[in-house]
Design a protein around this motif. Structure first.
Motif, PDB file in Angstrom:
ATOM      1  N   ILE A 141       0.850  -1.192   0.000  1.00 51.93           N
ATOM      2  CA  ILE A 141       0.000   0.000   0.000  1.00 51.93           C
ATOM      3  C   ILE A 141       0.885   1.240   0.000  1.00 51.93           C
ATOM      4  O   ILE A 141       1.786   1.379   0.837  1.00 51.93           O
ATOM      5  CB  ILE A 141      -0.937   0.020   1.216  1.00 51.93           C
ATOM      6  CG1 ILE A 141      -1.921  -1.153   1.135  1.00 51.93           C
ATOM      7  CG2 ILE A 141      -1.700   1.341   1.299  1.00 51.93           C
ATOM      8  CD1 ILE A 141      -2.908  -1.211   2.273  1.00 51.93           C
ATOM      9  N   THR A 142       0.647   2.119  -0.962  1.00 57.64           N
ATOM     10  CA  THR A 142       1.399   3.373  -1.081  1.00 57.64           C
ATOM     11  C   THR A 142       0.408   4.518  -1.273  1.00 57.64           C
ATOM     12  O   THR A 142      -0.593   4.356  -1.978  1.00 57.64           O
ATOM     13  CB  THR A 142       2.364   3.328  -2.278  1.00 57.64           C
ATOM     14  OG1 THR A 142       3.080   2.095  -2.275  1.00 57.64           O
ATOM     15  CG2 THR A 142       3.360   4.477  -2.226  1.00 57.64           C
ATOM     16  N   SER A 183       4.091   8.872   1.670  1.00 61.26           N
ATOM     17  CA  SER A 183       4.819   8.113   2.684  1.00 61.26           C
ATOM     18  C   SER A 183       5.513   6.937   2.022  1.00 61.26           C
ATOM     19  O   SER A 183       5.300   6.658   0.831  1.00 61.26           O
ATOM     20  CB  SER A 183       3.864   7.614   3.777  1.00 61.26           C
ATOM     21  OG  SER A 183       3.001   6.636   3.223  1.00 61.26           O
ATOM     22  N   GLU A 184       6.341   6.240   2.788  1.00 59.09           N
ATOM     23  CA  GLU A 184       6.964   5.029   2.276  1.00 59.09           C
ATOM     24  C   GLU A 184       5.902   3.930   2.134  1.00 59.09           C
ATOM     25  O   GLU A 184       4.890   3.919   2.838  1.00 59.09           O
ATOM     26  CB  GLU A 184       8.064   4.554   3.224  1.00 59.09           C
ATOM     27  CG  GLU A 184       9.250   5.512   3.311  1.00 59.09           C
ATOM     28  CD  GLU A 184      10.338   4.967   4.216  1.00 59.09           C
ATOM     29  OE1 GLU A 184      10.164   3.849   4.751  1.00 59.09           O
ATOM     30  OE2 GLU A 184      11.359   5.652   4.378  1.00 59.09           O
ATOM     31  N   ILE A 226       1.067   1.711   9.722  1.00 60.24           N
ATOM     32  CA  ILE A 226       2.146   2.010  10.670  1.00 60.24           C
ATOM     33  C   ILE A 226       2.274   3.512  10.853  1.00 60.24           C
ATOM     34  O   ILE A 226       2.444   4.009  11.973  1.00 60.24           O
ATOM     35  CB  ILE A 226       3.468   1.403  10.168  1.00 60.24           C
ATOM     36  CG1 ILE A 226       3.330  -0.120  10.059  1.00 60.24           C
ATOM     37  CG2 ILE A 226       4.624   1.767  11.107  1.00 60.24           C
ATOM     38  CD1 ILE A 226       4.502  -0.789   9.376  1.00 60.24           C
ATOM     39  N   ASN A 227       2.150   4.244   9.744  1.00 58.10           N
ATOM     40  CA  ASN A 227       2.218   5.704   9.777  1.00 58.10           C
ATOM     41  C   ASN A 227       0.889   6.282   9.281  1.00 58.10           C
ATOM     42  O   ASN A 227       0.569   6.144   8.090  1.00 58.10           O
ATOM     43  CB  ASN A 227       3.356   6.213   8.885  1.00 58.10           C
ATOM     44  CG  ASN A 227       4.710   5.706   9.340  1.00 58.10           C
ATOM     45  OD1 ASN A 227       5.115   5.926  10.466  1.00 58.10           O
ATOM     46  ND2 ASN A 227       5.411   5.014   8.459  1.00 58.10           N
ATOM     47  N   GLY A 251      -7.705  15.560  -1.467  1.00 59.00           N
ATOM     48  CA  GLY A 251      -7.740  14.109  -1.344  1.00 59.00           C
ATOM     49  C   GLY A 251      -6.385  13.464  -1.573  1.00 59.00           C
ATOM     50  O   GLY A 251      -5.402  14.117  -1.935  1.00 59.00           O
ATOM     51  N   VAL A 252      -6.342  12.155  -1.356  1.00 62.25           N
ATOM     52  CA  VAL A 252      -5.113  11.384  -1.507  1.00 62.25           C
ATOM     53  C   VAL A 252      -5.458  10.064  -2.177  1.00 62.25           C
ATOM     54  O   VAL A 252      -6.547   9.511  -1.979  1.00 62.25           O
ATOM     55  CB  VAL A 252      -4.446  11.144  -0.125  1.00 62.25           C
ATOM     56  CG1 VAL A 252      -5.361  10.370   0.796  1.00 62.25           C
ATOM     57  CG2 VAL A 252      -3.126  10.418  -0.275  1.00 62.25           C
ATOM     58  N   TYR A 253      -4.557   9.537  -3.004  1.00 60.05           N
ATOM     59  CA  TYR A 253      -4.759   8.250  -3.654  1.00 60.05           C
ATOM     60  C   TYR A 253      -4.047   7.151  -2.884  1.00 60.05           C
ATOM     61  O   TYR A 253      -2.849   7.248  -2.608  1.00 60.05           O
ATOM     62  CB  TYR A 253      -4.239   8.271  -5.094  1.00 60.05           C
ATOM     63  CG  TYR A 253      -5.311   8.609  -6.107  1.00 60.05           C
ATOM     64  CD1 TYR A 253      -6.249   7.648  -6.503  1.00 60.05           C
ATOM     65  CD2 TYR A 253      -5.406   9.879  -6.650  1.00 60.05           C
ATOM     66  CE1 TYR A 253      -7.238   7.952  -7.417  1.00 60.05           C
ATOM     67  CE2 TYR A 253      -6.385  10.188  -7.582  1.00 60.05           C
ATOM     68  CZ  TYR A 253      -7.302   9.206  -7.961  1.00 60.05           C
ATOM     69  OH  TYR A 253      -8.289   9.504  -8.869  1.00 60.05           O
TER      70      TYR A 253
END
Length: 351
Positions: A192-193, A209-210, A231-232, A240-242
């Motif tokens: 997941i990214t 994020s990583e 985790i983060n 928004g974010v993908y």
């Protein structure tokens, strides 16, 4: 006896039809009668690099395991491209290398470090998807390198929200369980990214994020949903974010990736058919709303790397060359509704 014969003929017909519909993922057979093991390492530190994508061209590819290893046929002499988000892409020809490939790490950009606010209280909220219909469609995808990108919005301009958990829906494909001769659903490894939203597409130059790797247990697949605690936590920007979910392949009970040949040849009704080794797991689709959007692609598709609308399996009148097949499928996908993957979210904000 008559019933068994009719059932066998029906399954054989379905197998052939499904194979034609998944033309995007059909590949030339890679039968490893005699093979050798190759190790991928960091060129500076000599450490092993996990889950490197190996693209063989024409949409064919697979991933190295958690120790950076994979196997190829002794007679393999094709050119392959190796990619990892932390390393510079490298192209190799297998007959010119021995047993080790090294990748150069990408330059590291220093970013401002912000200390977390520990004194403030978190308020959690669960965002459930709209219920999908009984006869909903499914996304068409193959085993290695299928990626679905889901747009996540806060829908609250007055508060900053963070993503704490994501719950991904799964459904078993009984037909592909039979084709791959599986009695029990396999465990799978996903990545997941999160990427910034750039004009309603993931901006792959700007990861938020990583990447995080998650082992999805077979029990979760049977339940129909796997919940992943990040985790983060991810801050949701105003536009928004993908979230990009990449299917890496089947795993053993410990979660280690099992390296497989991407395809195999089997005979049905005296026909020799090339089958993609396929994870028999489907993603349910729902008709999208204005604020919901999902995209998809095959990561190993070297002809066209773009994300497009996520669609059910699409069929073509006849098989063509790879580039024309890609173009025809893209045009056909434009006629489909705007589907999205109904993920469930756990968000929080600070009070």
């Amino acid at each position: 006896m008559l019933v068994n014969t009719a059932l066998r003929d029906f399954i054989s017909q379905r197998v052939f039809q499904t194979t034609v519909r998944l033309t995007l993922f059909l590949t030339v057979s890679m039968m490893f009668s005699q093979s050798r093991e190759i190790q991928i390492k960091n060129s500076l530190t000599n450490e092993k690099i996990s889950f490197v994508s190996i693209s063989m061209g024409s949409g064919t590819g697979f991933y190295s395991d958690s120790n950076g290893k994979f196997r190829i046929s002794e007679s393999e002499n094709r050119i392959a491209t190796l990619q990892h988000e932390d390393y510079i892409p490298t192209t190799v020809k297998f007959d010119t290398i021995k047993n080790t490939i090294t990748l150069d790490p990408k330059p590291i950009e220093l970013q401002e470090v912000k200390m977390p606010i520990q004194s403030r209280k978190r308020k959690y909220i669960k965002v459930k998807p709209i219920k999908i219909s009984k006869n909903h469609p499914h996304a068409a995808f193959g085993t290695f390198g299928f990626e679905v990108a889901v747009l996540i919005r806060s829908n609250q301009n007055d508060k900053i929200r963070y993503i704490s958990k994501v719950s991904i829906p799964f459904e078993l494909d009984d037909l592909w369980m039979k084709i791959n001769k599986l009695r029990d659903p396999p465990s799978i490894l996903i990545k997941i990214t999160f990427f910034q939203n750039n004009l309603n597409y993931p901006d792959e130059e700007k990861p938020i994020s990583e990447s995080e790797y998650f082992h999805v247990d077979a029990r979760d697949i049977v339940k129909g949903r796997s919940t992943v605690k990040l985790i983060n936590p991810i801050k949701i920007p105003n536009d928004g974010v993908y979230m990009v979910v990449t299917f890496l392949g089947k795993t053993n009970n410990e979660g280690d990736l099992i390296i497989e040949s991407p395809s195999r040849i089997e005979e049905y009704n005296q026909r020799r058919i090339v089958f993609q080794n396929y994870i028999p797991i489907q993603l349910p689709l729902a008709v999208g709303l204005n604020f919901e959007k999902s995209l998809a692609r095959n990561f190993f598709n070297t002809v066209d790397k773009k994300f497009y609308k996520v669609t059910p399996p699409l069929s073509l009148d006849k098989l063509t060359d790879v580039e024309k097949t890609q173009t025809d499928l893209r045009l056909l996908s434009q006629q489909c509704p705007d589907y999205y993957v109904p993920i469930e979210l756990t968000l929080f904000s600070y009070e």
